[in-house]
Scaffold this active site. Structure first.
Site, PDB file in Angstrom:
ATOM      1  CE  LYS A  22      -1.581   1.753   4.001  1.00  0.00           C
ATOM      2  NZ  LYS A  22      -1.434   3.170   4.356  1.00  0.00           N
ATOM      3  CG  ASN A  23       2.283   2.794   3.583  1.00  0.00           C
ATOM      4  OD1 ASN A  23       1.121   3.130   3.328  1.00  0.00           O
ATOM      5  ND2 ASN A  23       2.720   2.591   4.807  1.00  0.00           N
ATOM      6  NE  ARG A  94      -1.472  12.330   7.652  1.00  0.00           N
ATOM      7  CZ  ARG A  94      -1.216  13.602   7.875  1.00  0.00           C
ATOM      8  NH1 ARG A  94      -2.145  14.356   8.396  1.00  0.00           N
ATOM      9  NH2 ARG A  94      -0.031  14.101   7.610  1.00  0.00           N
ATOM     10  CB  CYS A 118      -5.034  11.046  11.253  1.00  0.00           C
ATOM     11  SG  CYS A 118      -3.445  10.271  11.431  1.00  0.00           S
ATOM     12  NE  ARG A 123       0.443  10.576   9.826  1.00  0.00           N
ATOM     13  CZ  ARG A 123       0.024   9.550   9.114  1.00  0.00           C
ATOM     14  NH1 ARG A 123      -1.149   9.041   9.328  1.00  0.00           N
ATOM     15  NH2 ARG A 123       0.785   9.050   8.162  1.00  0.00           N
ATOM     16  N   PRO A 124       1.908  17.003  10.913  1.00  0.00           N
ATOM     17  CG  PRO A 124       3.577  18.325  11.879  1.00  0.00           C
ATOM     18  CD  PRO A 124       2.776  17.063  12.089  1.00  0.00           C
ATOM     19  CB  VAL A 125       2.554  18.578   5.330  1.00  0.00           C
ATOM     20  CG1 VAL A 125       1.800  17.270   5.339  1.00  0.00           C
ATOM     21  CG2 VAL A 125       1.590  19.751   5.249  1.00  0.00           C
ATOM     22  CG  ASP A 126       6.597  20.963   9.856  1.00  0.00           C
ATOM     23  OD1 ASP A 126       6.074  19.832   9.777  1.00  0.00           O
ATOM     24  OD2 ASP A 126       7.524  21.220  10.646  1.00  0.00           O
ATOM     25  CG  LEU A 127       9.661  18.336   8.473  1.00  0.00           C
ATOM     26  CD1 LEU A 127      10.115  16.961   8.965  1.00  0.00           C
ATOM     27  CD2 LEU A 127      10.690  19.391   8.877  1.00  0.00           C
ATOM     28  CG  ASP A 306       3.576   1.615   9.345  1.00  0.00           C
ATOM     29  OD1 ASP A 306       3.086   2.464  10.106  1.00  0.00           O
ATOM     30  OD2 ASP A 306       3.867   1.852   8.157  1.00  0.00           O
ATOM     31  CB  ILE A 328       7.556   7.146  14.305  1.00  0.00           C
ATOM     32  CG1 ILE A 328       8.817   6.273  14.237  1.00  0.00           C
ATOM     33  CG2 ILE A 328       7.280   7.818  12.951  1.00  0.00           C
ATOM     34  CD1 ILE A 328      10.085   6.985  13.826  1.00  0.00           C
ATOM     35  NE  ARG A 398      -7.106   4.677   5.186  1.00  0.00           N
ATOM     36  CZ  ARG A 398      -6.447   5.693   5.709  1.00  0.00           C
ATOM     37  NH1 ARG A 398      -6.744   6.105   6.912  1.00  0.00           N
ATOM     38  NH2 ARG A 398      -5.499   6.306   5.030  1.00  0.00           N
TER      39      ARG A 398
END
Ligand code: EPU
Length: 424
Positions: A22-23, A94, A118, A123-127, A306, A328, A398
């Site tokens: 999936k990932n 996401r 979530c 889980r920011p996306v700043d990076l 995971d 993490i 999912r």
């Protein structure tokens, strides 16, 4: 809503084929935006998240779809691209934020809903944004959307503060069509990142250092369609290893990505699980008593977050006390109260859990809260006496392809039923 009803106590025995990852599939299929001409993806798992990816690509002007009702091929081709990824889809997956880099590279603009937090963390996306800014993009956050713009993307020397998987993937895609050379330092080394890089190379990208923490990308003018097979899912494989161990069974895993699972296999080996390579796949034997262990989640090649929840289910049966430290995600212990409802003895303190093993698990109604937490409840249900009812299994759908069919084929007794008592 549906639930899984698991009649526990069956020993699993037989062969299972590991599905596509999936990932890996999510970023690789989203990368279709970057490519001119048709692409044929093989070994794509039939999952809810892949259907969401296909829907999102259609909205963005890059139709993608399974080629038939039951197979694992997906075809995609970028046509007239559009810049907006709407909230309706981003909120359900996401990974949609991974269209940011490709859209900026192709259109010089992108409007992508902010993914928000979530169940497992903020889980920011700043990076992602900071690194794309280094390549010349500008961002504005307004009304729940990220508005990105650039005249062109230029190669840059980028050092990630943390080896973010999604951030590395977004930048790999953006840099593939940028002007000049990009260096990504402290990049994520997860095998799924390498799979994306290998796909981009198959389309004509110039990337070196694949699999390492420093990636060099020489931007090219365009990428061409190809046929590409998605790598097998290491987390599905690890979950089935835990299923063999928790039921005292023996499973032969076909297409098992062993090298990518070395940290998980080393820990399970310490816990008494035996592995042997056979011509058809990897044989996993869980016939010895389970021993306690300590795990700390880390970026690859460390122990993967995971697989944390699944190993915790196994620790409940181990002789002695085990510990789990999650480094993490800040909130990835939702399975703990549910496992305790099944008779486990787990104490949480901050990001650490102590699991007092040697407990007999008993079936109970439990609620899935995220993908891997759901998998740990299914594992606990396989080992528990009586029936376990796992509610809210849309999380499981999912990320695991036909999980109950696969487990039933090796001796489990799991049925999918309508859930009249489903919480709203
Ligand atoms: N982070 C930031 N800022 C960023 C990006 C990340 O603070 O800009 C933080 C996150 O909040 C998190 C940590 O860094 O605490 C790790 O995030 P990362 O970006 O590495 O993860 P991701 O790309 O969001 C992918 C997988 C996850 C997997 C993680 C870690 C996909 C679609 N998702 O998420 O998979 O847990 O890497 O390996 O590839 C799952 O399959 O169940 C799952 C959650």
């Amino acid at each position: 809503m549906e639930k899984l009803v698991i009649k526990g106590g069956k020993t699993l025995q037989g062969s299972l084929r590991i599905s596509g990852s999936k990932n890996a599939a999510l970023p690789v299929i989203l990368a279709s935006i970057l490519v001119d001409g048709p692409i044929l993806y093989k070994n794509v798992p039939r999952l809810r998240d892949i259907n969401t990816t296909n829907k999102l690509l259609k909205i963005l002007g890059c139709p993608a779809a399974f080629t038939n009702e039951s197979g694992n091929d997906v075809c995609a081709e970028a046509k007239r691209l559009m810049p907006e990824a709407p909230y309706d889809l981003v909120k359900t997956m996401r990974a949609s934020v991974l269209v940011l880099g490709p859209l900026l590279a192709r259109l010089g603009q992108a409007k992508v809903a902010l993914p928000g937090g979530c169940a497992i963390g903020a889980r920011p996306v700043d990076l992602h944004l900071k690194a794309l800014e280094r390549m010349g993009a500008e961002f504005e956050l307004d009304s729940g959307y990220i508005f990105g713009r650039c005249k062109e993307l230029r190669g840059a020397d980028i050092n990630f503060d943390f080896p973010t998987v999604g951030g590395t993937e977004n930048l790999l895609m953006a840099a593939s069509l940028a002007k000049g050379r990009t260096i990504l330092r402290n990049a994520a080394r997860e095998p799924e990142v390498a799979d994306l890089a290998n796909f981009l190379v198959a389309c004509g990208a110039k990337i070196t250092g694949i699999g390492s923490d420093t990636l060099h990308i020489e931007g090219v003018q365009s990428l061409k369609g190809c046929e590409y097979s998605i790598m097998p899912d290491r987390i599905e494989a690890g979950t089935f290893m835990a299923a063999a161990a928790i039921t005292g069974g023996e499973l032969l895993l076909e297409q098992c990505p062993q090298e990518e699972l070395s940290a998980v296999m080393a820990k399970m080996h310490d816990m008494g699980v035996a592995f042997s390579a056979k011509p058809e796949g990897l044989l996993v034997s869980g016939t010895e008593p389970i021993k306690a262990a300590d795990i700390v989640t880390k970026p690859h090649p460390g122990f993967p977050t995971d697989m944390q929840a699944q190993l915790m289910a196994l620790m409940c049966l181990a002789a002695g006390s085990s510990t789990v430290e999650e480094t993490i995600f800040e909130n990835r212990f939702m399975h703990v109260p549910e496992l305790n409802r099944m008779g486990a003895d787990i104490h949480l303190s901050g990001n650490k859990a102590v699991v007092r093993g040697g407990k007999k698990l008993a079936g109970a109604p439990v609620m899935a809260s995220d993908l891997r937490a759901s998998a740990s409840l299914v594992l606990a249900g396989l080992a528990a006496k009586n029936e376990t009812h796992v509610q809210r299994i849309y999380h499981l759908d999912r990320g695991y392809e036909h999980i109950e069919h696969k487990l039933n084929a090796v001796g489990a007794e799991i049925s999918r039923e309508k859930d009249p008592d489903a919480p709203a």
